[in-house]
Design an enzyme around this catalytic site. Structure first.
Site, PDB file in Angstrom:
ATOM      1  N   ASP A   1     -19.573  20.058  21.237  1.00  0.00           N
ATOM      2  CA  ASP A   1     -19.672  20.605  22.592  1.00  0.00           C
ATOM      3  C   ASP A   1     -19.885  19.486  23.620  1.00  0.00           C
ATOM      4  OD1 ASP A   1     -19.864  22.591  24.513  1.00  0.00           O
ATOM      5  OD2 ASP A   1     -21.402  23.734  23.455  1.00  0.00           O
TER       6      ASP A   1
ATOM      7  N   ASP B   1     -16.091  30.478  27.065  1.00  0.00           N
ATOM      8  CA  ASP B   1     -17.291  31.201  26.646  1.00  0.00           C
ATOM      9  C   ASP B   1     -17.152  32.681  26.938  1.00  0.00           C
ATOM     10  OD1 ASP B   1     -18.708  29.206  25.513  1.00  0.00           O
ATOM     11  OD2 ASP B   1     -19.969  28.779  27.246  1.00  0.00           O
TER      12      ASP B   1
HETATM   13  C1  DGJ Z   1     -21.526  26.135  25.376  1.00  0.00           C
HETATM   14  C2  DGJ Z   1     -20.571  26.705  24.397  1.00  0.00           C
HETATM   15  O1  DGJ Z   1     -19.346  26.974  25.017  1.00  0.00           O
HETATM   16  C3  DGJ Z   1     -21.180  27.937  23.751  1.00  0.00           C
HETATM   17  O2  DGJ Z   1     -20.254  28.543  22.908  1.00  0.00           O
HETATM   18  C4  DGJ Z   1     -22.417  27.536  23.025  1.00  0.00           C
HETATM   19  O3  DGJ Z   1     -22.095  26.691  21.946  1.00  0.00           O
HETATM   20  C5  DGJ Z   1     -23.382  26.849  23.971  1.00  0.00           C
HETATM   21  N1  DGJ Z   1     -22.748  25.765  24.689  1.00  0.00           N
HETATM   22  C6  DGJ Z   1     -24.574  26.327  23.246  1.00  0.00           C
HETATM   23  O4  DGJ Z   1     -25.407  25.639  24.067  1.00  0.00           O
END
Ligand code: DGJ
Length: 714
Positions: free
Chosen positions: A449, A516
């Site tokens: 991430d 997300d």
């Molecule tokens: C952002 C990501 O896009 C989410 O899916 C998740 O992993 C969060 N970060 C976790 O902090």
């Protein structure tokens, strides 16, 4: 001496350059395939009367248009040596074939400004994809400051009509933006230090009359995970030039004597089969260059990701119970998201301290990994290595490792700072920590991430020089190092959802998290945009909960599953608490995915929008097609217009079968003998009829999906 022509052919496209020995090569053609042996026609230069008060010669578009030749369009190079050598011009050109007939390097010299350019072009025969990049070397005695170096300059025909690019933000990625081309310059820039949610580094240019499946279109993408700029500009000979490259922050392009600047790669293509033909070219090119652990045909395992079930509140017993429930519905890979490492109880602490939190996991991750493996699932883990919280042991020990400008405040985003991983000790630290986790446990997947944009990104410990470019190169190097040490590990590129999706990061990663937002209705739009450049098997695509956490909207499980199904499927909900009928419906959808994934992930994809609120996708080939028609809006027709399927063979007959009852979650379908037959074994229809008259569409409520298989039977 007559000029040399360079002619590169792929299956369906041709590129022609004219190479005088003392100029930059002239673009003579890039477009649909010309027959073998077709010789280039006369150049425009010298064939027209010159209007008065113009330059006494015409300057045609070259692969490297520069100020110094009297070029009034954007120069491919903007640079100076303390104010001098600002107007460059090529004085010598040498051609070196790297692969005869398909890949060439043009060695260009500006003997006055003391600069060398190596422009590489390769046209892939199978995919029709052209790659292009440029290397600039400073041959002078003094530094040169480069403000802009185009990775390449491409020609577009004068009838180019619109440019389709992608805007958006977190939770709303791949929003299509269509602009009309005119004599005003079209330009998009990204200065966020990562690929970004709101300015995708690529676009598609249409010509009049082009559609989803026919007509001439051009596409280009910059394979780069940092700042970028793209420009389309009308030229005085009636065509357009298209430049793409890295947006350099002031000072980033300073080249000492002897130093070189290598641009990222442009990946470009044209197709006479409209947007879907172009998409197929990009998909083929990406598939050819990706290295999948276990080989490209390895089925993409069904994921369960813990994020929306727990967020940061990880309790090992609950996590294990979720793993039990996941295995029972057919999940194949269990992914532990954020919250597992040292003092990571919320998003204000912990980033940088990459070892298990001893309160949550007193015996480390071992027991959980073993539990997951004992259930027959692989284990995956979330990390965000390029970041650190001010509240972390790492930051307390090495406050100087964050990107920062001395004397200026540290700017946080999501309470985090950016680690300067171009600093070898920081990169080594991350490698050691992640390597230790991968060596200690059979982890088969990392969700990598990156949850913030870069600001005040000056290289740590230095004198304050900009470090955006260095950061991207360092992350590629770190990923490559980890991949070399752990080739069995699959890596997903996530960046607060879809903030880092590009062909550059996909040299080192295998899956991307497009957003997300897992609201299925939003995902239909996101996936449509995504599919213009990227193939479905790399799209992380999860069945979320209802109501969706990001939008508050609720959709049926059938709709959520049918939307997620066409990518690399996952589940992101708390399967422990499903009632029995939902659990068995979810199990059935997962099992359908397993039956269909081979066809979903390795065939061609056609995408389209049809009348009456329908968005559709077809996967496979003209022998066997899986069709998903999403009703995104309520119908406004008494009879929905039939859906034409132009990819089918007009000479063939097809058995058409509806694979899942549309009413699975209570949607209403008008009773009609045709649809009854579709469900009860299918109906045989002619390809020409389906292509021209179309497949009848059922009447159904909004947020439902009609799934059909069309199999050639004669
Ligand atoms: C952002 C990501 O896009 C989410 O899916 C998740 O992993 C969060 N970060 C976790 O902090």
């Amino acid at each position: 001496m007559s000029p040399e022509f360079l002619i590169l052919h792929s299956q369906h496209s041709t590129l022609v350059l004219e190479c005088p020995p003392d100029e930059a090569p002239l673009w003579r053609y890039w477009g649909p395939r010309l027959p073998d042996g077709s010789t280039p026609g006369p150049a425009l230069r010298g064939t027209r009367p010159l209007p008065s008060f113009m330059l006494d010669f015409d300057q045609p578009l070259t692969v490297l248009p520069t100020f110094g030749v009297g070029w009034f369009g954007q120069s491919a190079l903007l640079a100076h040596r303390v104010g001098l050598d600002f107007a460059q011009a090529i004085t010598e050109c040498q051609v070196e074939w790297s692969v005869p007939g398909s890949a060439v390097v043009l060695h260009l010299l500006d003997a006055v400004a003391q600069l060398r350019f190596d422009v590489s072009l390769a046209l892939d025969v199978a995919s029709d994809v052209l790659t292009m990049h440029t290397r600039l070397t400073n041959l002078g005695d003094a530094s040169i400051d480069v403000q802009w170096l185009a990775a390449g300059t491409l020609p577009l025909p004068g009838d180019a009509a619109t440019v389709r690019s992608y805007a958006g933000q977190h939770n709303h990625e791949f929003l299509l933006q269509t602009d009309t081309l005119s004599r005003s310059q079209w330009r998009r820039e990204n200065r966020r230090g990562r690929t970004s949610h709101d300015c995708f580094p690529g676009a598609v240019v249409t010509t009049p009359g082009s559609t989803a499946d026919s007509g001439l279109v051009f596409g280009a993408h910059l394979a780069w995970s940092g700042n970028h700029q793209q420009t389309i500009e009308w030229l005085h000979d009636g065509q357009y030039q298209w430049q793409m490259g890295e947006w350099l922050a002031p000072g980033e392009g300073r080249l000492a004597p002897g130093a070189s600047l290598q641009t990222p790669e442009i990946v470009a293509s044209c197709s006479t089969q409209g947007l879907n033909g172009l998409a197929a070219n990009f998909h083929a090119a990406l598939r050819a260059r990706m290295a999948w652990p276990g080989g490209s045909m390895r089925p993409r395992p069904v994921h369960l990701n813990t994020w929306e079930a727990f967020y940061f509140d990880l309790v090992p017993a609950d996590v294990m119970a979720l793993a039990d429930a996941a295995a029972s519905v057919g999940v194949e890979r269990f992914v532990l998201d954020d919250g597992w490492f040292h003092r990571r109880h919320h998003d204000r602490a912990g980033l940088g301290d990459w070892w298990p939190d001893s309160d949550k996991f007193p015996q480390g991750l071992g027991p959980l990994v073993q539990h997951v493996n004992s259930l027959g699932m692989e284990f995956g883990l979330w990390v965000e290595p390029e970041m650190l919280n001010p509240d972390s042991d790492l930051h307390r020990q090495h406050p100087d490792w964050a990107l920062q400008i001395a004397g200026r405040p540290l700017i946080t985003a999501r309470n985090q700072l950016v680690l300067d991983i171009s600093r070898p000790e920081a990169a080594d630290y991350l490698f050691e920590k992640i390597d230790a986790l991968l060596a200690a446990h059979p982890i088969r997947y990392l969700k990598w991430d990156l949850n913030r944009d870069l600001t005040t990104a000056a290289l740590a410990g230095g004198l304050g020089s900009a470090g955006y470019r260095a950061q991207v190169l360092a992350i590629y190097a770190l990923l490559a190092r980890l991949r070399a040490a752990h080739p069995e590990v699959e890596i997903e590129s996530c960046s607060g959802g879809g903030g880092r999706i590009d062909f550059g990061v996909l040299r080192h990663t295998h899956r991307v998290w497009a957003s997300d937002c897992i609201d299925a209705l939003s995902r239909v739009q996101i996936q449509q945009g995504f599919g213009q450049f990227f193939p479905p098997e790399i799209l992380g695509s999860h069945i979320g909960t209802a109501p969706a956490h990001t939008t508050g909207r609720s959709q049926s499980l059938a709709f959520r599953a049918a939307v997620a199904m066409t990518g690399h499927l996952g589940v992101e909900l708390d399967v422990r608490h499903l009632d029995e009928s939902t659990r068995s419906a979810l199990t059935a959808w997962i099992s359908r995915y397993k039956n269909w994934r081979n066809q979903l992930h390795h065939g061609r994809v056609w995408r389209g929008e049809a009348a009456d609120g329908l968005v559709w996708q077809a996967h496979g080939d003209s022998d066997d097609l899986l069709l998903f028609v999403y009703r995104c809006q309520p119908t406004s027709h008494r009879y929905t217009p039939p859906l034409r399927l132009p990819m089918l063979d007009p000479q063939a007959r097809y058995q058409v079968e509806q694979l899942v009852p549309i009413a699975a979650d209570g949607a209403v379908q008008s009773p009609a003998p045709f649809f009854d037959q579709l469900q009860a074994g299918g109906v045989e229809l002619h390809g020409a009829w389906l292509a021209q008259a179309g497949l009848p569409m059922p009447r159904a409520t909004a947020e439902t999906c009609f799934i059909v298989r069309l199999l050639r039977v004669g």
